[in-house]
Design a protein around this motif. Structure first.
Motif, PDB file in Angstrom:
ATOM      1  N   LEU A  95     -13.783   8.565   5.153  1.00 22.17           N
ATOM      2  CA  LEU A  95     -12.544   9.091   5.757  1.00 22.17           C
ATOM      3  C   LEU A  95     -12.851  10.262   6.695  1.00 22.17           C
ATOM      4  CD1 LEU A  95      -9.811   9.074   2.963  1.00 22.17           C
ATOM      5  CD2 LEU A  95     -10.174   7.418   4.800  1.00 22.17           C
ATOM      6  N   GLU A 103      -6.211  13.928  10.154  1.00 20.74           N
ATOM      7  CA  GLU A 103      -5.800  13.312   8.894  1.00 20.74           C
ATOM      8  C   GLU A 103      -4.602  12.401   9.119  1.00 20.74           C
ATOM      9  OE1 GLU A 103      -5.257  16.157   5.742  1.00 20.74           O
ATOM     10  OE2 GLU A 103      -6.846  17.437   6.541  1.00 20.74           O
ATOM     11  N   ILE A 106      -5.430   8.916  10.377  1.00 22.31           N
ATOM     12  CA  ILE A 106      -5.900   7.991   9.339  1.00 22.31           C
ATOM     13  C   ILE A 106      -4.727   7.507   8.492  1.00 22.31           C
ATOM     14  CG2 ILE A 106      -7.368   7.761   7.313  1.00 22.31           C
ATOM     15  CD1 ILE A 106      -9.283   9.751   8.574  1.00 22.31           C
ATOM     16  N   ILE A 107      -3.837   8.422   8.148  1.00 22.34           N
ATOM     17  CA  ILE A 107      -2.652   8.043   7.371  1.00 22.34           C
ATOM     18  C   ILE A 107      -1.831   7.012   8.137  1.00 22.34           C
ATOM     19  CG2 ILE A 107      -0.458   8.873   6.441  1.00 22.34           C
ATOM     20  CD1 ILE A 107      -1.898  11.575   5.919  1.00 22.34           C
ATOM     21  N   THR A 110      -3.376   3.554   8.016  1.00 26.30           N
ATOM     22  CA  THR A 110      -3.140   2.834   6.758  1.00 26.30           C
ATOM     23  C   THR A 110      -1.694   2.366   6.657  1.00 26.30           C
ATOM     24  OG1 THR A 110      -2.662   4.868   5.489  1.00 26.30           O
ATOM     25  CG2 THR A 110      -4.956   4.124   5.597  1.00 26.30           C
ATOM     26  N   GLU A 111      -0.772   3.132   7.206  1.00 27.13           N
ATOM     27  CA  GLU A 111       0.639   2.710   7.190  1.00 27.13           C
ATOM     28  C   GLU A 111       0.817   1.432   8.006  1.00 27.13           C
ATOM     29  OE1 GLU A 111       4.434   2.521   6.102  1.00 27.13           O
ATOM     30  OE2 GLU A 111       3.106   4.151   5.410  1.00 27.13           O
ATOM     31  N   LYS A 114      -0.845  -1.485   5.890  1.00 23.00           N
ATOM     32  CA  LYS A 114      -0.665  -1.459   4.435  1.00 23.00           C
ATOM     33  C   LYS A 114      -0.472  -2.851   3.833  1.00 23.00           C
ATOM     34  CE  LYS A 114       4.288  -0.355   4.738  1.00 23.00           C
ATOM     35  NZ  LYS A 114       5.296   0.691   4.410  1.00 23.00           N
ATOM     36  N   ARG A 140      -2.626  10.548   0.052  1.00 24.15           N
ATOM     37  CA  ARG A 140      -1.570  10.421   1.051  1.00 24.15           C
ATOM     38  C   ARG A 140      -1.678   9.137   1.879  1.00 24.15           C
ATOM     39  NH1 ARG A 140      -1.834  14.745   4.803  1.00 24.15           N
ATOM     40  NH2 ARG A 140      -3.847  15.493   4.022  1.00 24.15           N
ATOM     41  N   LEU A 141      -2.694   8.336   1.604  1.00 21.70           N
ATOM     42  CA  LEU A 141      -2.831   7.076   2.329  1.00 21.70           C
ATOM     43  C   LEU A 141      -1.804   6.062   1.826  1.00 21.70           C
ATOM     44  CD1 LEU A 141      -6.725   6.733   2.439  1.00 21.70           C
ATOM     45  CD2 LEU A 141      -5.197   7.898   4.041  1.00 21.70           C
ATOM     46  N   THR A 145      -6.566   3.448  -3.106  1.00 25.56           N
ATOM     47  CA  THR A 145      -7.884   4.029  -2.853  1.00 25.56           C
ATOM     48  C   THR A 145      -8.685   4.067  -4.144  1.00 25.56           C
ATOM     49  OG1 THR A 145      -7.046   6.275  -3.245  1.00 25.56           O
ATOM     50  CG2 THR A 145      -7.065   5.482  -0.975  1.00 25.56           C
TER      51      THR A 145
END
Length: 298
Positions: A95, A103, A106-107, A110-111, A114, A140-141, A145
């Protein structure tokens, strides 16, 4: 190919080595040398190989590793877009956060993905071999994980409880991994002489063991946190003769290299793609031999 192929239902796991490097130098990484010279890398051929493997086994697992998959989100997205939702997709990563990648980037990634990504496996070790983004980023992803921790060489045993405590607030499962370059058929299932297993038994409640030909997983509970100790052989092909006298190369992992070449193992063996189109399937031989692991992840 020496023998006809056999693999588990759904197909062998396909591991894709992304065509770009990471900024780390983990001492147990055997891939680093391949990333010193990128002249032979071919992203387009990688994509073509992904398409081929999707066509042959449209329900196999895919793993993206490297290198560092998140070092180039755009390229990673292009590869993910080639795969339909029939596949389970895993990403091995640290990450990384760097100039130009936050950050939140990256979040957001993943959204967007998902419904495609099954799990992100994040490397975090007892000794800091990698540049680490904040721990809470994992929580927070938008996808599941897991933390992967290689217990390399003479690891600091006294730090194991604190390491588990580190992930307890987030409820993120931890997989401790034996250095697979040191795994042999003789020590794969060994419990009596396994010092890592002894250390984990002292700090956590042992729940059970699952095994197959190639790997095994010892499962523990630490204050409600799922811990696994994973051991696997450094190769992924088993040669076996069945009850009819037919000898098969039984494939567990197929590897797409940085130049798009498809290999039938972690070595130099090139997959006979046309022969794999006629692979014989068998039930996956992973099974529980100790404990009740119904609530634990495989």
């Amino acid at each position: 190919m020496k023998h006809p192929y056999k693999t588990r239902e759904g197909g062998a796991t396909v591991t894709v080595f992304v065509p770009y490097d990471c900024g780390n130098h983990c001492p147990f990484c055997i891939n680093k040398g391949e990333y010193e010279n990128t002249n032979w890398f071919d992203p387009e051929k990688i994509k073509e190989s992904i398409r081929i493997m999707d066509e042959i086994t449209p329900r196999c697992d895919f793993v993206f590793t490297g290198g560092e998959p998140f070092a180039n989100r755009h390229a990673l997205q292009e590869m993910l877009d080639l795969l339909p939702s029939t596949h389970r997709i895993f990403i091995n990563t640290t990450l990384p956060v760097f100039e130009g990648q936050t950050e939140q980037d990256i979040i957001d990634f993943t959204e967007r993905n998902k419904d495609k990504i099954t799990c992100i496996n994040v490397s975090r070790h007892l000794r800091k071999f990698v540049q680490e983004s904040p721990d809470d980023l994992l929580s927070r992803l938008a996808v599941k994980t897991r933390v992967n921790c290689v217990l390399y060489a003479s690891y600091p045993t006294e730090k194991l409880p604190d390491y588990a405590e580190r992930w307890l607030p987030y409820g993120i499962p931890v997989q401790f991994r034996f250095d697979y370059t040191e795994t042999t058929p003789e020590n794969l299932y060994d419990q009596e002489n396994d010092s890592i297993l002894r250390d984990l038994r002292k700090m956590a409640v042992y729940k059970g063991l699952d095994v197959c030909r190639m790997r095994c997983g010892f499962h523990f509970d630490y204050k409600g946190l799922e811990l696994t100790y994973h051991k696997t052989l450094p190769y992924s092909t088993i040669v076996e003769t069945d009850e009819n006298g037919v000898t098969y190369d039984i494939l567990y992992d197929i590897v797409i290299k940085q130049n798009g070449e498809i290999r039938s193992d972690w070595n130099e063996d090139v997959l006979d793609v046309e022969a794999y189109r006629h692979v014989k399937f068998e039930p996956y031989d992973l099974h529980v031999i100790e404990g009740n692991l119904d609530k634990l992840h495989f």
